[in-house]
Design an enzyme around this catalytic site. Structure first.
Site, PDB file in Angstrom:
ATOM      1  N   ASN A 181      30.249 -48.075   8.967  1.00 41.07           N
ATOM      2  CA  ASN A 181      29.294 -47.029   8.620  1.00 41.07           C
ATOM      3  C   ASN A 181      28.261 -46.945   9.739  1.00 41.07           C
ATOM      4  OD1 ASN A 181      27.335 -45.386   7.554  1.00 41.07           O
ATOM      5  ND2 ASN A 181      26.764 -46.749   5.867  1.00 41.07           N
ATOM      6  N   HIS A 204      25.693 -44.573  -1.274  1.00 43.70           N
ATOM      7  CA  HIS A 204      25.135 -45.663  -0.459  1.00 43.70           C
ATOM      8  C   HIS A 204      23.694 -45.914  -0.898  1.00 43.70           C
ATOM      9  CE1 HIS A 204      23.657 -48.009   2.893  1.00 43.70           C
ATOM     10  NE2 HIS A 204      24.916 -48.281   3.166  1.00 43.70           N
ATOM     11  N   GLY A 240      21.268 -54.760   6.548  1.00 47.22           N
ATOM     12  CA  GLY A 240      20.429 -54.652   7.741  1.00 47.22           C
ATOM     13  C   GLY A 240      19.357 -55.727   7.837  1.00 47.22           C
ATOM     14  N   GLY A 286      27.857 -52.155   8.761  1.00 52.00           N
ATOM     15  CA  GLY A 286      26.840 -51.279   9.340  1.00 52.00           C
ATOM     16  C   GLY A 286      26.644 -51.606  10.811  1.00 52.00           C
TER      17      GLY A 286
HETATM   18  P1  13P Z   1      24.643 -53.805   7.807  1.00 54.09           P
HETATM   19  O1  13P Z   1      26.029 -54.324   8.110  1.00 54.09           O
HETATM   20  O2  13P Z   1      23.930 -53.287   8.999  1.00 54.09           O
HETATM   21  O3  13P Z   1      23.863 -54.802   7.008  1.00 54.09           O
HETATM   22  O4  13P Z   1      24.843 -52.524   6.849  1.00 54.09           O
HETATM   23  C1  13P Z   1      25.675 -52.598   5.755  1.00 54.09           C
HETATM   24  C2  13P Z   1      25.837 -51.235   5.185  1.00 54.09           C
HETATM   25  O5  13P Z   1      24.918 -50.668   4.624  1.00 54.09           O
HETATM   26  C3  13P Z   1      27.145 -50.580   5.343  1.00 54.09           C
HETATM   27  O6  13P Z   1      27.220 -49.424   4.565  1.00 54.09           O
END
Ligand code: 13P
Length: 251
Positions: free
Chosen positions: A9, A95, A173, A233
């Site tokens: 994503n 999401h 994140g 992400g």
């Molecule tokens: P991260 O891998 O950056 O933590 O994000 C995960 C996410 O929200 C994927 O949709």
């Protein structure tokens, strides 16, 4: 046997130049045949990515789509049928960034999920609890309610052609990852909820984990029995790192 899936994503990242570079990196990856790979670029870059990845077995999806499947007077939205026309086969629904920041709630998400399927897109339903909800011991209740709202309205059969991503909000994140056991516990509960209605659907549906997945923690996470891959992400913006995560799912 469920075929593992690893999806990137990209969120609101990328310029035409950086996307071109990422496409080149993805084209160079040797992909294990046992893993389904997908990317979710920003809408603006979908055509560029579809064209750039021609001949490579990587599916392309959108991060969001409209509540109606066909075209119409809906300023600023893009319909599932338009996404199919552009070469997409998947779409994210619900999401947490959209639930939290855009105020998307169950009613709208049910419509988006149904509209996506009506056009032939595979919805990837994202569910997960906040830190506050986890600390209050409400993780399973929250996740079950988010999943249940779709089952109640569209029936469990809707998950015969859908993917579910468990993404604890506190792990997105942040660099904090759910431990493999924490993630497995929620995945098992999700599968049990589906199995209570239809065991075939429950056994067939892919349950992805998302939240700070990196090459370094992917093997352990993907080794759990009910974790069928990941929704990635930040780490999906680096082709080499993304490739290492894909290989982890192939083991
Ligand atoms: P991260 O891998 O950056 O933590 O994000 C995960 C996410 O929200 C994927 O949709």
């Amino acid at each position: 046997m469920r075929r593992p899936m690893v999806a990137g994503n990209w969120k609101m990242h990328g310029t035409r130049a950086s996307v071109a570079e990422l496409i080149n990196g993805l084209r160079d990856l040797a992909l294990p045949s046992g893993v389904e790979v997908a990317v979710f670029p920003p809408l603006l870059h979908i055509s560029q990515v579809v064209d750039g990845l021609k001949g490579k077995s990587i599916s392309v999806g959108a991060q969001n789509s409209a509540v109606e499947s066909g075209q119409g007077a809906l300023t600023g939205e893009v319909s599932p049928s338009q996404l199919v026309d552009a070469g997409c086969s998947l779409v994210l629904v619900g999401h947490s960034e959209r639930r939290q920041l855009m105020g998307e709630q169950d009613g709208v998400l049910i419509r988006k999920f149904a509209a996506a399927q009506a056009s032939g897109l595979v919805p990837v339903l994202c569910i997960g609890e906040t830190l506050e909800q986890r600390e209050a011991g409400k993780t399973l209740e929250v996740v079950s309610q988010q999943l249940g709202s779709i089952i109640d309205e569209l029936g469990v059969g809707a998950f015969a052609k859908a993917v579910i991503a468990y993404e604890p909000v506190w792990a997105i994140g942040t660099g904090l990852t759910a431990s493999p056991q924490q993630a497995q516990d929620v995945h098992a509960a999700i599968r049990a909820q589906l199995a209570a209605e239809n065991s075939e659907v429950a056994q067939g549906v892919r349950l992805l984990y998302g939240g700070s997945v990196k090459a370094a923690n992917a093997v352990e996470l993907f080794g759990m029995p009910d974790i069928d891959g990941g929704l990635i992400g930040g780490a999906s913006l680096n082709a080499d790192e993304f490739g290492a995560i894909i290989r982890a799912a192939g083991n």
